[in-house]
Design an enzyme around this catalytic site. Structure first.
Site, PDB file in Angstrom:
ATOM      1  N   SER A   1       0.814  -1.230   0.000  1.00 30.57           N
ATOM      2  CA  SER A   1       0.000   0.000   0.000  1.00 30.57           C
ATOM      3  C   SER A   1       0.838   1.266   0.000  1.00 30.57           C
ATOM      4  CB  SER A   1      -0.928   0.004   1.233  1.00 30.57           C
ATOM      5  OG  SER A   1      -0.157  -0.008   2.419  1.00 30.57           O
TER       6      SER A   1
ATOM      7  N   TYR B   1      16.014  -5.745  13.787  1.00 25.72           N
ATOM      8  CA  TYR B   1      15.759  -5.629  12.341  1.00 25.72           C
ATOM      9  C   TYR B   1      16.882  -6.308  11.540  1.00 25.72           C
ATOM     10  CZ  TYR B   1      14.642  -3.076   7.977  1.00 25.72           C
ATOM     11  OH  TYR B   1      14.322  -2.731   6.680  1.00 25.72           O
TER      12      TYR B   1
HETATM   13  P1  NAP Z   1       6.543   1.587   4.431  1.00 27.19           P
HETATM   14  O1  NAP Z   1       6.493   2.723   3.467  1.00 27.19           O
HETATM   15  O2  NAP Z   1       6.384   1.846   5.884  1.00 27.19           O
HETATM   16  O3  NAP Z   1       5.457   0.504   3.947  1.00 27.19           O
HETATM   17  C1  NAP Z   1       5.325  -0.692   4.654  1.00 27.19           C
HETATM   18  C2  NAP Z   1       4.235  -1.527   4.038  1.00 27.19           C
HETATM   19  O4  NAP Z   1       4.184  -2.767   4.740  1.00 27.19           O
HETATM   20  C3  NAP Z   1       2.855  -0.904   4.150  1.00 27.19           C
HETATM   21  O5  NAP Z   1       2.102  -1.260   3.001  1.00 27.19           O
HETATM   22  C4  NAP Z   1       2.283  -1.585   5.380  1.00 27.19           C
HETATM   23  O6  NAP Z   1       0.863  -1.643   5.362  1.00 27.19           O
HETATM   24  C5  NAP Z   1       2.851  -2.964   5.215  1.00 27.19           C
HETATM   25  N1  NAP Z   1       2.888  -3.738   6.462  1.00 27.19           N
HETATM   26  C6  NAP Z   1       3.556  -3.459   7.599  1.00 27.19           C
HETATM   27  N2  NAP Z   1       3.345  -4.432   8.485  1.00 27.19           N
HETATM   28  C7  NAP Z   1       2.526  -5.341   7.899  1.00 27.19           C
HETATM   29  C8  NAP Z   1       1.948  -6.565   8.301  1.00 27.19           C
HETATM   30  N3  NAP Z   1       2.148  -7.068   9.529  1.00 27.19           N
HETATM   31  N4  NAP Z   1       1.154  -7.244   7.436  1.00 27.19           N
HETATM   32  C9  NAP Z   1       0.935  -6.751   6.193  1.00 27.19           C
HETATM   33  N5  NAP Z   1       1.454  -5.602   5.748  1.00 27.19           N
HETATM   34  C10 NAP Z   1       2.240  -4.899   6.602  1.00 27.19           C
HETATM   35  O7  NAP Z   1       7.923   0.770   4.310  1.00 27.19           O
HETATM   36  P2  NAP Z   1       8.999   0.688   3.136  1.00 27.19           P
HETATM   37  O8  NAP Z   1      10.104   1.604   3.476  1.00 27.19           O
HETATM   38  O9  NAP Z   1       8.337   0.755   1.823  1.00 27.19           O
HETATM   39  O10 NAP Z   1       9.553  -0.792   3.398  1.00 27.19           O
HETATM   40  C11 NAP Z   1       9.145  -1.912   2.625  1.00 27.19           C
HETATM   41  C12 NAP Z   1      10.124  -3.049   2.864  1.00 27.19           C
HETATM   42  O11 NAP Z   1      11.435  -2.627   2.484  1.00 27.19           O
HETATM   43  C13 NAP Z   1      10.227  -3.480   4.326  1.00 27.19           C
HETATM   44  O12 NAP Z   1      10.398  -4.877   4.401  1.00 27.19           O
HETATM   45  C14 NAP Z   1      11.469  -2.782   4.811  1.00 27.19           C
HETATM   46  O13 NAP Z   1      12.066  -3.460   5.889  1.00 27.19           O
HETATM   47  C15 NAP Z   1      12.319  -2.847   3.562  1.00 27.19           C
HETATM   48  N6  NAP Z   1      13.392  -1.852   3.490  1.00 27.19           N
HETATM   49  C16 NAP Z   1      13.120  -0.514   3.481  1.00 27.19           C
HETATM   50  C17 NAP Z   1      14.174   0.390   3.407  1.00 27.19           C
HETATM   51  C18 NAP Z   1      13.969   1.883   3.374  1.00 27.19           C
HETATM   52  O14 NAP Z   1      14.973   2.620   3.421  1.00 27.19           O
HETATM   53  N7  NAP Z   1      12.757   2.381   3.270  1.00 27.19           N
HETATM   54  C19 NAP Z   1      15.483  -0.086   3.350  1.00 27.19           C
HETATM   55  C20 NAP Z   1      15.717  -1.455   3.369  1.00 27.19           C
HETATM   56  C21 NAP Z   1      14.653  -2.326   3.425  1.00 27.19           C
HETATM   57  P3  NAP Z   1      -0.008  -0.712   6.371  1.00 27.19           P
HETATM   58  O15 NAP Z   1       0.425   0.706   6.107  1.00 27.19           O
HETATM   59  O16 NAP Z   1      -1.414  -0.994   6.008  1.00 27.19           O
HETATM   60  O17 NAP Z   1       0.396  -1.157   7.759  1.00 27.19           O
END
Ligand code: NAP
Length: 242
Positions: A13, A153
């Site tokens: 989302s 994490y």
């Molecule tokens: P984000 O913008 O906070 O989005 C997180 C997404 O995960 C949202 O759609 C959220 O849905 C969903 N979510 C969280 N907990 C959930 C659960 N228990 N069940 C189902 N859906 C869940 O995060 P992002 O930065 O895009 O991160 C996405 C992935 O990339 C994650 O695995 C994160 O660890 C990884 N990552 C991110 C970064 C970075 O710099 N941003 C770097 C390395 C890795 P709701 O909003 O409805 O809760």
């Protein structure tokens, strides 16, 4: 009429997951879009998928909750199996281990590792039966290099990388490829509060990444161009970890 291939994206989302949904829709996939509670944001992603002429099914459930995962996916996999699964849902609960409470440890491991296990299990038999599938796990630089304040994490993401490699070995004969994409600092809600003056000096390319830059690599791994790649970790981090 021939049916489009399906990509199931968890955490679709917002942020990286939403960018992956848009990229895979553009590349011709119908999307099963999981998220936990952000209905309005998910509807907007569905609208964007629709602009690419693809179908988007919204699937709100908690990837760490076994009953919810089964409740949402069991009826769907009776008739369809996604060609692509992107395990992306996640969050961080940062803090020094000395002060970390059990929920911060357990919930972080659970969303990334139980989430991977529960969702992957639901689609794996179908992929094995059909002898095709791509599983792409979104890891993190934190799971490769370690980051102070992210012991939970880092453990989760390092675990996900290990799981990626083992599963790749288990299912290669079934023509299923399993890879991880490991983003560095990407501009999403998750990183919105980070102090740029401390972050940018750690990134050789001198800027944060964009969700679309991660999504393009996922799109590549989901495509026919990646037909001989499995068990790998592709870093998208601007050089932050080599
Ligand atoms: P984000 O913008 O906070 O989005 C997180 C997404 O995960 C949202 O759609 C959220 O849905 C969903 N979510 C969280 N907990 C959930 C659960 N228990 N069940 C189902 N859906 C869940 O995060 P992002 O930065 O895009 O991160 C996405 C992935 O990339 C994650 O695995 C994160 O660890 C990884 N990552 C991110 C970064 C970075 O710099 N941003 C770097 C390395 C890795 P709701 O909003 O409805 O809760």
């Amino acid at each position: 009429m021939a049916r489009n291939d399906i990509a199931l994206i968890t955490g679709g989302s917002k942020g990286i997951g939403a960018a992956i949904a848009r990229a895979l829709a553009r590349d011709g996939f119908d999307i099963w879009l999981n998220y936990r509670s952000g209905h309005e944001a998910a509807k907007e992603v569905a609208r964007q998928v629709g602009e690419s002429g693809r179908f988007c099914k919204l699937l709100p459930f908690d990837v760490a909750d076994s009953a919810s995962v089964k409740g949402a996916l069991a009826p769907l996999i009776e008739t369809d199996t996604p060609l692509v699964l992107v395990n992306n849902a996640g969050f961080s609960r940062d803090g020094l281990l000395a002060w970390m409470e059990e929920p911060e440890w357990k919930e972080t491991l659970s969303v990334h590792l139980d989430g991977f296990f529960l969702v992957t299990k639901m689609v794996l038999f179908g992929m094995l039966k059909r002898r095709s599938g791509r599983i792409i796990n979104i890891a993190s630089t934190s799971g490769q290099s370690g980051v102070a304040g992210q012991t939970n994490y880092s453990a989760a993401k390092a675990g996900l990388i290990g799981a990626t490699k083992s599963l790749a070995l288990e299912v290669a004969k079934g023509n299923i490829q399993v890879n991880a994409v490991s983003p560095g600092f990407i501009e999403t809600e998750m990183t919105a509060g980070l102090p740029l003056d401390r972050v940018l000096p750690r990134i050789p390319l001198g800027r944060m990444g964009k969700p679309e830059e991660v999504a393009e690599v996922v799109g590549f791994l989901a495509s026919g161009k990646a037909s001989y790649i499995t068990g790998q970790v592709l870093s998208v981090n601007g050089g932050a970890y080599l």
